[in-house]
Design an enzyme around this catalytic site. Structure first.
Site, PDB file in Angstrom:
ATOM      1  N   HIS A  90       0.821  -1.215   0.000  1.00 34.12           N
ATOM      2  CA  HIS A  90       0.000   0.000   0.000  1.00 34.12           C
ATOM      3  C   HIS A  90       0.855   1.266   0.000  1.00 34.12           C
ATOM      4  O   HIS A  90       0.407   2.323  -0.423  1.00 34.12           O
ATOM      5  CB  HIS A  90      -0.918   0.028   1.221  1.00 34.12           C
ATOM      6  CG  HIS A  90      -1.868  -1.128   1.300  1.00 34.12           C
ATOM      7  ND1 HIS A  90      -2.850  -1.341   0.361  1.00 34.12           N
ATOM      8  CD2 HIS A  90      -1.980  -2.142   2.199  1.00 34.12           C
ATOM      9  CE1 HIS A  90      -3.541  -2.435   0.689  1.00 34.12           C
ATOM     10  NE2 HIS A  90      -3.023  -2.935   1.783  1.00 34.12           N
ATOM     11  N   HIS A 122       6.037   7.026   6.334  1.00 33.61           N
ATOM     12  CA  HIS A 122       5.628   6.427   5.062  1.00 33.61           C
ATOM     13  C   HIS A 122       5.194   7.531   4.108  1.00 33.61           C
ATOM     14  O   HIS A 122       5.134   8.701   4.487  1.00 33.61           O
ATOM     15  CB  HIS A 122       4.498   5.409   5.274  1.00 33.61           C
ATOM     16  CG  HIS A 122       3.260   6.000   5.873  1.00 33.61           C
ATOM     17  ND1 HIS A 122       3.028   6.049   7.225  1.00 33.61           N
ATOM     18  CD2 HIS A 122       2.180   6.584   5.300  1.00 33.61           C
ATOM     19  CE1 HIS A 122       1.868   6.642   7.456  1.00 33.61           C
ATOM     20  NE2 HIS A 122       1.339   6.976   6.304  1.00 33.61           N
ATOM     21  N   HIS A 124       2.781   8.929   0.543  1.00 30.06           N
ATOM     22  CA  HIS A 124       1.630   8.867  -0.354  1.00 30.06           C
ATOM     23  C   HIS A 124       2.013   9.619  -1.626  1.00 30.06           C
ATOM     24  O   HIS A 124       2.631  10.679  -1.566  1.00 30.06           O
ATOM     25  CB  HIS A 124       0.395   9.501   0.289  1.00 30.06           C
ATOM     26  CG  HIS A 124      -0.026   8.821   1.558  1.00 30.06           C
ATOM     27  ND1 HIS A 124      -0.905   7.758   1.576  1.00 30.06           N
ATOM     28  CD2 HIS A 124       0.332   9.038   2.849  1.00 30.06           C
ATOM     29  CE1 HIS A 124      -1.075   7.352   2.825  1.00 30.06           C
ATOM     30  NE2 HIS A 124      -0.346   8.114   3.616  1.00 30.06           N
ATOM     31  N   GLU A 134      -2.232  13.853   0.420  1.00 26.56           N
ATOM     32  CA  GLU A 134      -3.547  13.619   1.015  1.00 26.56           C
ATOM     33  C   GLU A 134      -4.160  14.931   1.498  1.00 26.56           C
ATOM     34  O   GLU A 134      -5.345  15.182   1.298  1.00 26.56           O
ATOM     35  CB  GLU A 134      -3.432  12.614   2.157  1.00 26.56           C
ATOM     36  CG  GLU A 134      -3.045  11.224   1.685  1.00 26.56           C
ATOM     37  CD  GLU A 134      -3.446  10.128   2.647  1.00 26.56           C
ATOM     38  OE1 GLU A 134      -4.143   9.187   2.224  1.00 26.56           O
ATOM     39  OE2 GLU A 134      -3.064  10.220   3.833  1.00 26.56           O
ATOM     40  N   HIS A 147       4.294  11.071   5.969  1.00 24.85           N
ATOM     41  CA  HIS A 147       3.699  11.036   7.310  1.00 24.85           C
ATOM     42  C   HIS A 147       4.688  10.417   8.284  1.00 24.85           C
ATOM     43  O   HIS A 147       5.178   9.300   8.044  1.00 24.85           O
ATOM     44  CB  HIS A 147       2.404  10.223   7.310  1.00 24.85           C
ATOM     45  CG  HIS A 147       1.284  10.875   6.566  1.00 24.85           C
ATOM     46  ND1 HIS A 147       0.144  10.194   6.174  1.00 24.85           N
ATOM     47  CD2 HIS A 147       1.131  12.157   6.159  1.00 24.85           C
ATOM     48  CE1 HIS A 147      -0.664  11.039   5.549  1.00 24.85           C
ATOM     49  NE2 HIS A 147      -0.091  12.231   5.523  1.00 24.85           N
ATOM     50  N   THR A 229      -5.353   7.624   8.141  1.00 23.41           N
ATOM     51  CA  THR A 229      -5.932   7.721   6.791  1.00 23.41           C
ATOM     52  C   THR A 229      -6.001   6.366   6.095  1.00 23.41           C
ATOM     53  O   THR A 229      -6.209   6.302   4.887  1.00 23.41           O
ATOM     54  CB  THR A 229      -5.142   8.714   5.923  1.00 23.41           C
ATOM     55  OG1 THR A 229      -3.803   8.227   5.748  1.00 23.41           O
ATOM     56  CG2 THR A 229      -5.100  10.093   6.576  1.00 23.41           C
ATOM     57  N   THR A 230      -5.804   5.292   6.852  1.00 21.11           N
ATOM     58  CA  THR A 230      -5.992   3.927   6.361  1.00 21.11           C
ATOM     59  C   THR A 230      -6.785   3.159   7.416  1.00 21.11           C
ATOM     60  O   THR A 230      -6.814   3.550   8.586  1.00 21.11           O
ATOM     61  CB  THR A 230      -4.643   3.222   6.118  1.00 21.11           C
ATOM     62  OG1 THR A 230      -3.873   3.234   7.328  1.00 21.11           O
ATOM     63  CG2 THR A 230      -3.858   3.911   5.017  1.00 21.11           C
TER      64      THR A 230
END
Length: 322
Positions: A90, A122, A124, A134, A147, A229-230
């Protein structure tokens, strides 16, 4: 009876768009059937209030003078213990939770005591020609977003922290595509070794401060209460979104977009792209701005005053700064 049996058989054969029985989730770019609109079927909190990410409307943020500077501990040094870089299907995660001493910790900046220890960071990102941050500032998205996930040091583990409103704190760093940034070289160079989902490698540690905005930039940030956010989307995160983006090179962004995503067994993995959650309603939440952060005036501009009686034909506009 035959007709009833045929009808039941027909109904059981119809596909159902839901999270699969193994509890997996994904982004729409991977498979819309397990994308964000279906996350609440796996984790009810994903359909609840106080969710993240959000757009930060600079007309609505409120100045908060209690948001003092951050105190960073262990961010300027490279620990002896190696870190782990992992492709989890992911995103790409840099895990630092194995540190035995001099663990990176943040304090101050309006955060609850005693402090928050860094567990992992991590990323995005989007796809070629599409931005992947995000969060956004006044609807402006950026190329990527990093993040840095921290846990309140008064809790023993993440599971315990996720059951408390002050359990987690995330530093969100917006990454703007610009020139190559050598501070990301260690991570980007190692991406080729974790291109497949489920693969991890050791990574020599380095000062984490190099990934953050400048010392002045660290004074400019926005704060709100939100969620992961997951899935499971627990609303236990104190978010800090820095105003000033950090540069990252075009080729460096492209390297993230070569990571392979997790997918159904037997199918050739595809590149992982657009791994960001759609933005969520702010609701009645307040977004605060640090004393150094930019806000837009909510005071309306006064009508222009025509000075005909002076014969100047001049119009005056009054503007009040932040």
């Amino acid at each position: 009876m035959w007709a009833l049996g045929f009808l039941l058989c027909f109904l059981t054969m119809q596909p159902v768009a839901q999270v699969d029985s193994e509890g997996t989730w994904c982004y729409d770019s991977q498979d819309p059937k397990c994308g964000p609109t279906h996350w609440k079927e796996l984790a009810p909190a994903c359909g609840g209030p106080a969710q993240s990410p959000i757009n930060i409307d600079l007309h609505l943020v409120q100045r908060d003078y209690t948001l003092e500077p951050f105190i960073f501990q262990g961010y300027d040094s490279a620990p002896l213990d190696p870190w782990t870089l992992e492709n989890d299907g992911h995103t790409v995660i840099l895990r630092v939770s194995s540190c035995q001493q001099s663990c990176p910790v943040i304090r101050g900046a309006g955060l609850p005591s005693p402090g928050y220890r860094l567990l992992q960071l991590h990323f995005h990102w989007g796809s070629p020609g599409r931005r992947g941050s995000e969060h956004s500032l006044d609807e402006k998205h950026y190329s990527m977003e990093m993040h840095m996930l921290h846990m309140n040091t008064k809790y023993q583990d993440v599971r315990e922290a996720q059951s408390h409103s002050d359990g987690l704190a995330v530093l969100a760093v917006l990454l703007e595509e610009d020139r190559d940034n050598t501070n990301f070289s260690a991570i980007v160079s190692a991406l080729k070794n974790v291109s497949s989902p489920g693969v991890s490698v050791n990574l020599t540690s380095f000062p984490l401060a190099s990934l953050l905005p400048s010392a002045v930039g660290l004074l400019h940030y926005y704060r709100y209460s939100g969620s992961l956010t997951t899935p499971g989307c627990q609303p236990v995160v104190l978010w800090t979104v820095f105003e000033n983006p950090v540069p990252i090179g075009h080729a460096q962004v492209a390297q993230f977009q070569t990571m392979l995503q997790s997918g159904p067994p037997g199918l050739h993995p595809r590149p992982l792209m657009d791994n960001f959650r759609p933005q969520q309603p702010l609701g009645g939440r307040r977004v605060s701005a640090s004393p150094g952060a930019f806000i837009r005036s909510s005071v309306p501009v006064l009508p222009c005053l025509h000075l005909a009686h002076l014969g100047l034909g001049v119009s005056l506009g009054l503007w009040q700064g932040p």
